[in-house]
Design an enzyme around this catalytic site. Structure first.
Site, PDB file in Angstrom:
ATOM      1  N   ARG A  48      -3.261 -53.642  22.650  1.00 57.78           N
ATOM      2  CA  ARG A  48      -4.142 -54.074  21.568  1.00 57.78           C
ATOM      3  C   ARG A  48      -4.140 -53.034  20.450  1.00 57.78           C
ATOM      4  NH1 ARG A  48      -6.894 -54.882  26.499  1.00 57.78           N
ATOM      5  NH2 ARG A  48      -7.405 -57.064  26.947  1.00 57.78           N
TER       6      ARG A  48
ATOM      7  N   LYS B 150     -10.334 -52.531  27.519  1.00 61.14           N
ATOM      8  CA  LYS B 150     -11.716 -52.979  27.438  1.00 61.14           C
ATOM      9  C   LYS B 150     -12.512 -52.441  28.619  1.00 61.14           C
ATOM     10  CE  LYS B 150     -10.903 -57.234  24.829  1.00 61.14           C
ATOM     11  NZ  LYS B 150     -11.076 -58.716  24.807  1.00 61.14           N
TER      12      LYS B 150
ATOM     13  N   HIS C 268      -2.122 -58.301  16.647  1.00 60.44           N
ATOM     14  CA  HIS C 268      -2.246 -59.100  17.867  1.00 60.44           C
ATOM     15  C   HIS C 268      -1.092 -60.082  18.016  1.00 60.44           C
ATOM     16  CE1 HIS C 268      -5.069 -59.712  21.161  1.00 60.44           C
ATOM     17  NE2 HIS C 268      -4.714 -60.979  21.175  1.00 60.44           N
TER      18      HIS C 268
ATOM     19  N   ARG D 173       1.406 -58.398  20.155  1.00 61.12           N
ATOM     20  CA  ARG D 173       0.975 -58.401  21.562  1.00 61.12           C
ATOM     21  C   ARG D 173       1.246 -59.772  22.188  1.00 61.12           C
ATOM     22  NH1 ARG D 173      -2.753 -56.495  25.508  1.00 61.12           N
ATOM     23  NH2 ARG D 173      -4.346 -57.994  26.118  1.00 61.12           N
TER      24      ARG D 173
ATOM     25  N   HIS E  89      -5.318 -57.926  31.353  1.00 60.06           N
ATOM     26  CA  HIS E  89      -6.235 -59.054  31.479  1.00 60.06           C
ATOM     27  C   HIS E  89      -6.917 -59.011  32.839  1.00 60.06           C
ATOM     28  CE1 HIS E  89      -3.877 -61.581  28.321  1.00 60.06           C
ATOM     29  NE2 HIS E  89      -4.800 -60.823  27.771  1.00 60.06           N
TER      30      HIS E  89
ATOM     31  N   TYR F 169      -2.754 -67.092  27.151  1.00 57.39           N
ATOM     32  CA  TYR F 169      -2.223 -66.167  26.151  1.00 57.39           C
ATOM     33  C   TYR F 169      -0.736 -66.363  25.928  1.00 57.39           C
ATOM     34  CZ  TYR F 169      -2.466 -61.761  23.589  1.00 57.39           C
ATOM     35  OH  TYR F 169      -2.462 -60.801  22.620  1.00 57.39           O
TER      36      TYR F 169
END
Length: 321
Positions: free
Chosen positions: A163, A187, A266, A269, A292, A301
Site C-alpha cells: 500500500r 493495517k 493502489h 498494488r 489481507h 481484489y
C-alpha cells in the site's frame, strides 16, 4: 447536558480512544470512524432525546439512520462505511458490557456495485518501468527531479504489492537484504515479509547512494542508516516522503507514459495481485503478500481475465476437449 446524553457521548469517545491507542489503527481510520460514530451519536440524541440510554438502541434505529444518510444524498458506499463504524462501536460496547448484544449485526450492509478498476497490462507496466531512465515530456517537476527514487517507488508498489501508506512507512531497516525481502508494517501495525524482486533490489542499490549524498548535504547524516527509506526531494522535516507526494509522482509518470488518467498507487498494488493470479500464483500466497486478513478480500481484489477463464475451461472441462 444530561447524564444520559453524557453517557452516549462518553461511550463514543471511549471507543475512539481505544481505537487509536489499543488497536493501533491508522490516523485515517480513526478520523473516519470518529466522523461516523459522532454523527450517529448526535442522531441518537436528536431522535431519542437527551434521556436516551445506549442500551435502548435497536437495529431499527440504525436502519432509520441509514435512511437519513440516503436522504442527505450519500451513496451506498458511504452508508456502508457508516454502518461498519457503528458495528465496530457496538461490538466494543457489547464486549465492555454496556449493551447485551450488537444491534448493528441485524442491519444488512448496502449492496454495492462491483466495480473492478481497470488494471494496466503486464506489457503496459513494463513499458513504464523500462522508460523511467529516459526523460518524459510532461512529468511534474517533482516526478522528474529524482528519477532514481521514482523508479524505486514504482518497483516497490508493483513488485511488492504494498500500500501507499506502507511504502512511505518503510525505513532503512525495513529492507532485509539477506532474506531478499522487505518488512512491511500494514493495517493494525501487523508486520509481514514481502519478497524483494531483483529489479526492485537493483533500483534500490542505484538510489541509496544518491539518498545518502542528499542527506549529508542537508546536514542530516544521522538519517543515512536509520531514517526513512524514501525521502522527499528537499530533505524537509523528517525527510520522509508523504503518501500525497507518492500519488502525485505516480500519476504524473503514468500520464506521461500513456497510461490512463485514473492510475494511482493502489492501481499498481491491484496490478500486482492480478498479474500474479494470471501467471498461476496461489490465491493464499497472494493473500499473504498483500496482507489481507480474509481470503475473500483477495478474491474481490484480484480479477480473472476473460482469456484466462477461457484457457482454464479449455484445459480442464471434459466437454471442452
Amino acid at each position: 447536558m444530561s447524564a444520559a446524553k453524557n453517557e452516549v457521548a462518553e461511550l463514543a469517545e471511549g471507543f475512539l480512544a481505544m481505537l487509536a491507542n489499543e488497536r493501533g489503527a491508522s490516523e485515517h481510520t480513526v478520523r473516519a470512524y470518529a466522523r461516523e460514530v459522532r454523527s450517529f451519536a448526535e442522531h441518537l440524541r436528536e431522535t431519542l432525546g437527551d434521556g436516551a440510554k445506549i442500551c435502548a438502541v435497536e437495529h431499527l434505529h440504525i436502519r432509520a439512520y441509514l435512511g437519513v444518510l440516503y436522504e442527505r444524498g450519500l451513496t451506498k458506499a458511504s452508508a456502508a462505511r457508516a454502518l461498519a463504524a457503528i458495528r465496530s462501536w457496538f461490538k466494543w460496547l457489547a464486549k465492555e458490557g454496556k449493551v447485551e448484544q450488537n444491534p448493528a449485526l441485524l442491519v444488512s450492509t448496502p449492496k454495492l456495485p462491483k466495480h473492478l478498476p481497470r488494471v494496466p497490462s503486464v506489457e503496459e507496466v513494463n513499458r513504464v518501468l523500462d522508460s523511467l531512465d529516459k526523460p518524459a515530456k510532461k512529468d511534474a517537476e517533482e516526478a522528474a527531479a529524482w528519477p532514481e527514487r521514482d523508479r524505486v517507488i514504482f518497483e516497490l508498489l508493483y513488485g511488492c504489492g504494498i500500500r501507499n501508506s506502507e511504502l512511505v512507512g518503510l525505513d532503512m531497516s525495513s529492507v532485509k537484504w539477506r532474506d531478499d525481502a522487505v518488512l512491511v508494517r500494514g493495517k493494525g501495525r501487523k508486520e509481514r515479509l514481502v519478497p524483494l524482486g531483483d529489479e526492485a533490489a537493483a533500483a534500490l542499490r542505484v538510489y541509496l547512494p544518491l539518498r545518502e549524498a542528499k542527506l549529508i548535504a542537508a546536514g542530516k547524516g544521522a538519517l543515512v542508516h536509520e531514517g526513512p527509506l524514501l525521502t522527499n526531494l528537499r530533505m524537509r522535516g523528517d525527510c520522509r516522503l508523504t503518501t500525497r507526494s507518492v500519488g502525485r509522482i505516480v500519476k504524473a509518470i503514468a500520464l506521461s507514459r500513456g497510461l490512463a488518467a485514473d492510475v494511482h498507487p493502489h492501481t499498481l498494488r491491484h496490478a500486482f495481485g492480478t498479474h500474479m493470479l494470471e501467471e498461476g500464483a496461489d490465491l493464499r500466497a497472494i493473500q499473504e503478500m498483500l496482507g489481507h486478513e480474509r481470503l475473500s478480500t483477495t478474491q474481490r481484489y484480484t480479477q480473472l481475465t476473460v482469456g484466462q477463464v477461457q484457457r482454464v475451461y479449455d484445459e480442464t472441462h471434459p466437454r471442452a476437449k
